[in-house]
Design a protein around this motif. Structure first.
Motif, mmCIF file in Angstrom:
data_model
loop_
_atom_site.group_PDB
_atom_site.id
_atom_site.type_symbol
_atom_site.label_atom_id
_atom_site.label_comp_id
_atom_site.label_asym_id
_atom_site.label_seq_id
_atom_site.Cartn_x
_atom_site.Cartn_y
_atom_site.Cartn_z
ATOM 1 N N THR A 1 0.806 -1.222 0.000
ATOM 2 C CA THR A 1 0.000 0.000 0.000
ATOM 3 C C THR A 1 0.832 1.262 0.000
ATOM 4 O OG1 THR A 1 -0.121 0.010 2.405
ATOM 5 C CG2 THR A 1 -1.892 -1.112 1.211
ATOM 6 N N LYS B 1 0.031 5.129 1.515
ATOM 7 C CA LYS B 1 -1.408 5.350 1.584
ATOM 8 C C LYS B 1 -2.078 4.156 2.249
ATOM 9 C CE LYS B 1 -1.299 7.884 -2.705
ATOM 10 N NZ LYS B 1 -1.796 7.983 -4.058
ATOM 11 N N LEU C 1 -6.398 4.188 -1.336
ATOM 12 C CA LEU C 1 -6.124 3.486 -2.596
ATOM 13 C C LEU C 1 -7.415 3.039 -3.270
ATOM 14 C CD1 LEU C 1 -3.021 1.278 -1.796
ATOM 15 C CD2 LEU C 1 -3.164 3.165 -3.391
ATOM 16 N N GLU D 1 -9.131 6.024 -4.872
ATOM 17 C CA GLU D 1 -8.465 6.430 -6.112
ATOM 18 C C GLU D 1 -8.757 5.457 -7.244
ATOM 19 O OE1 GLU D 1 -4.339 6.907 -5.234
ATOM 20 O OE2 GLU D 1 -4.624 8.908 -4.378
#
Length: 151
Positions: free
Chosen positions: A26, A29, A34, A37
């Motif tokens: 990850t 973040k 994630l 996004e």
């Protein structure tokens, strides 16, 4: 090595093996950011049809995550640059054009062979007519009927 060292070594091997099963991917973040996004990228990709599908500046990832640093391409690893990627895309389009031209040449070659074969057949038929006329003087009715069907 003593028995205690061997036991300790085996125990640490098992610990290291269990640690590599859980991959930490990850970056800085969290999973929630994630996931958000990725949702934005998918939504953008569904809604937008760009005229240039190979553009690095207009794809969904660049729109959501922002522009990449100069000279880098996101997701292609070390050594990939925008100029190298553009050269690959251009090379691919040239290869596609080349394949289309080869297919067209093959089609024209086949058509030429068919035409050439029909011309040879016509020449053979006219030669046969001439030979019959020479051999018989005046062709008989049977020969005339045969030649009429041959045409």
């Amino acid at each position: 090595m003593t028995a205690v060292d061997v036991e300790k070594n085996d125990r640490f091997k098992k610990m290291r093996a269990s640690q590599t099963l859980i991959m930490h991917t990850t970056s800085r973040k969290g999973f929630a950011r994630l996931e958000a996004e990725m949702g934005k990228i998918k939504a953008y990709s569904k809604n937008v049809t760009s005229p240039n599908k190979h553009s690095l500046k207009d794809d969904g990832v660049a729109r959501v995550l922002g522009p990449e640093c100069r000279g880098r391409v996101r997701g292609l690893g070390f050594g990939a640059t925008p100029s190298k990627l553009n050269a690959l895309v251009h090379n691919h389009s040239l290869q596609t054009q080349l394949q289309e031209l080869r297919n067209e040449i093959n089609e024209l070659h086949a058509l030429f062979q068919m035409k050439n074969k029909s011309i040879e057949e016509e020449d053979n038929l006219s030669l046969l007519k001439n030979q019959v006329n020479i051999a018989c003087g005046t062709p008989s009715r049977f020969v005339m009927i045969f030649l009429a069907y041959a045409d």
